[in-house]
Design a protein around this motif. Structure first.
Motif, mmCIF file in Angstrom:
data_model
loop_
_atom_site.group_PDB
_atom_site.id
_atom_site.type_symbol
_atom_site.label_atom_id
_atom_site.label_comp_id
_atom_site.label_asym_id
_atom_site.label_seq_id
_atom_site.Cartn_x
_atom_site.Cartn_y
_atom_site.Cartn_z
ATOM 1 N N GLY A 16 3.968 15.851 3.730
ATOM 2 C CA GLY A 16 2.840 13.830 4.470
ATOM 3 C C GLY A 16 4.009 13.867 5.750
ATOM 4 N N CYS A 45 0.937 4.081 -2.637
ATOM 5 C CA CYS A 45 0.532 5.322 -2.797
ATOM 6 C C CYS A 45 1.667 6.163 -3.448
ATOM 7 C CB CYS A 45 0.987 5.778 -0.950
ATOM 8 S SG CYS A 45 -0.484 5.521 -0.107
ATOM 9 N N SER A 89 8.017 15.913 -6.168
ATOM 10 C CA SER A 89 7.999 14.334 -4.733
ATOM 11 C C SER A 89 8.405 14.648 -3.996
ATOM 12 C CB SER A 89 8.478 13.754 -5.971
ATOM 13 O OG SER A 89 7.667 12.903 -6.915
ATOM 14 N N CYS A 132 1.204 -0.964 -0.174
ATOM 15 C CA CYS A 132 0.035 -0.547 0.606
ATOM 16 C C CYS A 132 1.070 1.759 0.127
ATOM 17 C CB CYS A 132 -1.345 0.081 1.416
ATOM 18 S SG CYS A 132 -2.154 -1.424 0.714
ATOM 19 N N SER A 133 1.664 1.235 0.715
ATOM 20 C CA SER A 133 2.755 2.583 0.427
ATOM 21 C C SER A 133 3.549 2.437 -0.705
ATOM 22 C CB SER A 133 4.160 2.421 1.550
ATOM 23 O OG SER A 133 5.023 3.521 2.006
ATOM 24 N N SER A 158 3.823 4.963 -13.105
ATOM 25 C CA SER A 158 3.946 3.249 -12.028
ATOM 26 C C SER A 158 5.718 2.982 -11.357
ATOM 27 C CB SER A 158 2.449 2.677 -11.482
ATOM 28 O OG SER A 158 2.420 1.362 -12.362
ATOM 29 N N ASN A 189 0.537 7.379 2.847
ATOM 30 C CA ASN A 189 1.787 6.969 2.626
ATOM 31 C C ASN A 189 3.082 6.567 3.888
ATOM 32 O OD1 ASN A 189 4.026 5.684 1.182
ATOM 33 N ND2 ASN A 189 5.164 7.706 2.008
ATOM 34 N N VAL A 195 -1.479 11.830 0.268
ATOM 35 C CA VAL A 195 -0.825 10.670 -0.152
ATOM 36 C C VAL A 195 0.173 10.530 0.353
ATOM 37 C CG1 VAL A 195 0.165 11.524 -2.240
ATOM 38 C CG2 VAL A 195 -0.320 9.198 -2.030
ATOM 39 N N GLY A 230 1.384 7.477 -6.554
ATOM 40 C CA GLY A 230 0.572 9.227 -6.256
ATOM 41 C C GLY A 230 1.448 10.468 -6.153
ATOM 42 N N ALA A 284 -4.099 16.739 -2.864
ATOM 43 C CA ALA A 284 -3.471 15.342 -3.302
ATOM 44 C C ALA A 284 -1.851 14.565 -2.849
ATOM 45 C CB ALA A 284 -3.410 15.400 -4.572
ATOM 46 N N GLN A 285 -1.183 15.629 -2.930
ATOM 47 C CA GLN A 285 0.353 15.767 -1.761
ATOM 48 C C GLN A 285 -0.605 15.727 -0.380
ATOM 49 O OE1 GLN A 285 1.283 20.061 -3.747
ATOM 50 N NE2 GLN A 285 3.697 18.350 -3.216
ATOM 51 N N THR A 300 6.161 16.552 -1.439
ATOM 52 C CA THR A 300 5.281 15.635 -0.880
ATOM 53 C C THR A 300 5.770 14.636 -0.097
ATOM 54 O OG1 THR A 300 4.247 15.629 -3.542
ATOM 55 C CG2 THR A 300 3.477 13.891 -1.623
#
Length: 314
Positions: free
Chosen positions: A134, A60, A127, A56-57, A82, A211, A207, A63, A203-204, A130
């Motif tokens: 996060g 993310c 990135s 799952c990480s 991806s 993450n 996600v 993303g 979104a940043q 982000t």
């Protein structure tokens, strides 16, 4: 040799040296059989759940790149995004200096699919933002909800830690505010940054935070063997470890992550759980990403050779 290259190699040498010392300090009391036995004590169900959270990480993390690609106003398909993201980050997070190593790999893929060097630089930059948003948000949450454990690591009073947590969350909210109302580039000396749209900034935030929450959940699963480790305490340990990793630049957080988590968790963080976490979150993705990178490179070269052959006169 350029000064930049000397600095890069120096950081790597210092990072590996610090990692080696911390690993020795963490594992010196244990034999190989102790470590293996500790790993075997982790139930298969916990290991499987930890693998799921690791997946799952990394989902993310794709993303992160999706937001970056949309930031440069490119409509590259998600499967390509991806692929580039997973290969770049599964390798970059293990070898260290992820911003440089994953950035170079991203450039290889995105340039092949038509993006310019400037676009790739912006994707890597966003990135990184982000990651900061996060991690900062998760740190803020755990500092507010669990100030005692965070204070133990930072060696500050609980009141100071709580205030720092509020500041972290406020920074994330301020970032959304800038994205909503500021459309002219922000300038800091000679450096400029064009804010993303509010939709991309939200979104940043989502996600990026989710993450790190998934990675914390992965860590919690391998530690929840001898005692009931709460998600909040695992998230505190992981977020504080990441702050230490950013400060030390240790390759893949090697040694720093283990030492910090053990400092926060105490005996709840068994040696086996620390080894299992590194294998699940770093080693397994690395040994999947590396063959994928070789296959992708071979595919690129084959297509280039076919294009060259078809373009040459008969």
């Amino acid at each position: 040799m350029t000064a930049k290259r000397v600095l890069t190699y120096s950081v790597l040498i210092v990072g590996f040296g610090a990692a080696g010392y911390l690993l020795y300090h963490t594992f010196r009391e244990y034999s190989l059989s102790d470590v293996i036995g500790s790993v075997k004590e982790i139930p298969a169900r916990n290991l499987a759940t930890a693998l799921f959270f690791a997946f799952c990480s990394y989902f993310c993390l794709t993303g992160f790149d999706w937001v970056g690609v949309r930031y440069v106003k490119n409509d590259l398909a998600y499967p390509k995004i991806s692929l580039a993201s997973f290969i770049a980050l599964s390798i970059g997070q293990s070898v260290g200096l992820a911003g440089l190593s994953s950035g170079a790999l991203r450039y290889r893929y995105y340039a092949h699919w038509g993006l310019s060097a400037e676009d790739v630089a912006k994707i890597v930059l966003l990135s990184g933002v982000t990651v900061g948003i996060g991690l900062g948000t998760l740190c803020g949450i755990v500092m507010i909800l669990n100030p005692s454990d965070a204070a133990k690591v930072l060696r500050l009073s609980e009141g100071t830690v709580t205030a720092a947590g509020v500041a972290c969350v406020a920074f994330s909210v301020a970032y959304l505010g800038l994205a909503a109302f500021v459309r002219t580039p922000l300038r800091i000396r000679s450096w400029t940054f064009q804010m993303p749209t509010l939709r991309l900034a939200v979104a940043q935030l989502i996600v990026g935070t989710v993450n790190f929450a998934f990675v914390s959940a992965c860590l919690r699963e391998v530690m929840a063997v001898g005692s009931d480790v709460t998600f909040l305490k695992a998230a505190t340990a992981f977020s504080m470890a990441n702050v230490a990793i950013l400060v030390t630049h240790a390759p893949g957080g090697l040694g720093v992550l283990e030492a910090t988590v053990r400092h926060v968790m105490g005996d709840q963080a068994s040696i086996g759980s620390l080894v299992a976490f590194r294998v699940i979150y770093f080693f397994i993705p690395f040994f999947i990403g590396l063959p994928l990178a070789l296959i992708a490179e071979a595919t690129f070269r084959a297509r280039k050779a076919r294009a060259g052959a078809s373009a040459s006169p008969g």
